[in-house]
Design an enzyme around this catalytic site. Structure first.
Site, mmCIF file in Angstrom:
data_model
loop_
_atom_site.group_PDB
_atom_site.id
_atom_site.type_symbol
_atom_site.label_atom_id
_atom_site.label_comp_id
_atom_site.label_asym_id
_atom_site.label_seq_id
_atom_site.Cartn_x
_atom_site.Cartn_y
_atom_site.Cartn_z
ATOM 1 C CD GLU A 48 -45.968 -34.527 22.475
ATOM 2 O OE1 GLU A 48 -47.180 -34.581 22.781
ATOM 3 O OE2 GLU A 48 -45.333 -35.500 22.080
ATOM 4 C CG HIS A 96 -48.887 -37.051 20.642
ATOM 5 N ND1 HIS A 96 -48.203 -37.005 21.832
ATOM 6 C CD2 HIS A 96 -49.386 -38.318 20.559
ATOM 7 C CE1 HIS A 96 -48.292 -38.183 22.443
ATOM 8 N NE2 HIS A 96 -49.011 -38.994 21.685
ATOM 9 N NE ARG A 127 -46.373 -41.459 26.059
ATOM 10 C CZ ARG A 127 -47.465 -41.842 25.413
ATOM 11 N NH1 ARG A 127 -47.483 -41.797 24.085
ATOM 12 N NH2 ARG A 127 -48.527 -42.268 26.073
#
Length: 317
Positions: A263, A281, A234
């Site tokens: 993000e 991601h 993360r």
């Protein structure tokens, strides 16, 4: 579970976040109608027994409180740090996430990022495309074979990364909350010590309060000027300000990250760093994994409605 017995043929399902079109189609094909949370009125929303969301969007206690009749949250992804499992348990809400199905592809991508950073794959691609090959010499990259890989977080994904690293001739050491029985790779008690001993460090740990900011300036200094950092965990695990500084001043040689604090709009300073490989991601985003996730979500929703057992993270060990 028997909550779903006697349900009508079609049932409304609340979408807490945007989901891929193939999941929408599969859920609708399973006999439910989908409704977006954004289209609902403010305040409490009674009458919804099933909601579908994502690991990144999560569902906190306040969100659960808005849905007094909720009995199932189906969540795309492995991560649970943004879902309040304690609140779900108190309310008797099952949480069906999708562990295991993302493991192999995420581990593959972690090794891909490790190669990309160490062997300068992206920089080499850019070097050729910019027409520099004929007039310049490309800088040497870093060998991985024979080097030591530190894995932070030896869960499903971390273990899969470790096996792959061993398979390409790397020595594996790891760190996490505690040693694990039966694991033959050497356990290192602290992340700082792991970074000191590793040539490359791959982050595979869960997010959340326990790991937030774990990779700070001290860890990056311990990794050292020949070190490489890869983050498939993360964004919050890494102090981005410290990473920017470390990459700018050569505290570490390079890094690759699939995740960010903000993000989908990363800090623009990160995107200016030539020794940082960035991806959006997508570590678990393959056609095969997406199909597996869709099947697992639809399977959980269908099993709940029919009163059959299904994976429930609130009951997992």
């Amino acid at each position: 579970m028997d909550e779903g017995r006697g349900m009508p043929q079609a049932e409304r399902v609340l979408l807490l976040a945007a989901v891929p079109p193939e999941l929408r189609a599969a859920l609708e094909g399973a006999g439910v109608t989908l409704h977006a949370l954004a289209d609902q009125p403010a305040g409490t929303l009674p009458g919804w027994r099933i909601a579908v969301g994502t690991a990144m969007a999560g569902c906190d206690a306040a969100a659960f409180a808005r849905l007094p009749d909720l009995k199932l949250l189906a969540s795309m992804g492995t991560g649970l740090e943004r879902i309040d499992l304690d609140a779900a348990r108190v309310r008797g809400i099952a949480v069906a996430n999708t562990p295991d199905v993302v493991t192999e592809d995420t581990a593959d991508f972690g090794i891909a990022l490790l190669y990309a950073a160490a062997r300068q794959v992206v920089a080499a691609d850019r070097f050729v495309r910019e027409g520099r090959w004929a007039r310049e010499r490309f800088a040497p990259s870093t060998r991985l074979h024979g080097k030591t890989l530190g894995v932070f977080g030896l869960g499903r994904i971390g273990s899969a990364v470790a096996w792959r690293a061993a398979g390409i001739g790397m020595r594996v050491i790891w760190s996490g909350p505690r040693p694990k029985p039966g694991v033959t790779w050497e356990y290192v008690p602290t992340l700082l010590e792991l970074a000191k001993r590793a040539d490359a460090l791959v982050l595979c740990c869960p997010g959340g309060a326990a790991t937030r900011g774990a990779v700070d300036g001290a860890v990056l200094r311990a990794l050292g000027p020949a070190g490489i950092l890869v983050n498939i965990a993360r964004g919050e695990v890494v102090v981005e300000e410290a990473l920017i500084t470390a990459l700018r001043d050569g505290t570490i040689r390079g890094a690759a990250t699939d995740v960010f604090h903000s993000e989908p709009e990363p800090d623009p300073r990160l995107l200016e760093l030539p020794n940082l490989v960035v991806t959006p991601h997508v570590a678990a985003v393959t056609r095969e994994t997406r199909a597996d996730i869709v099947a697992m979500i639809v399977g959980a929703v269908t099993a709940f409605r029919e009163g059959r057992p299904f994976h429930d993270a609130t009951r997992a060990d």
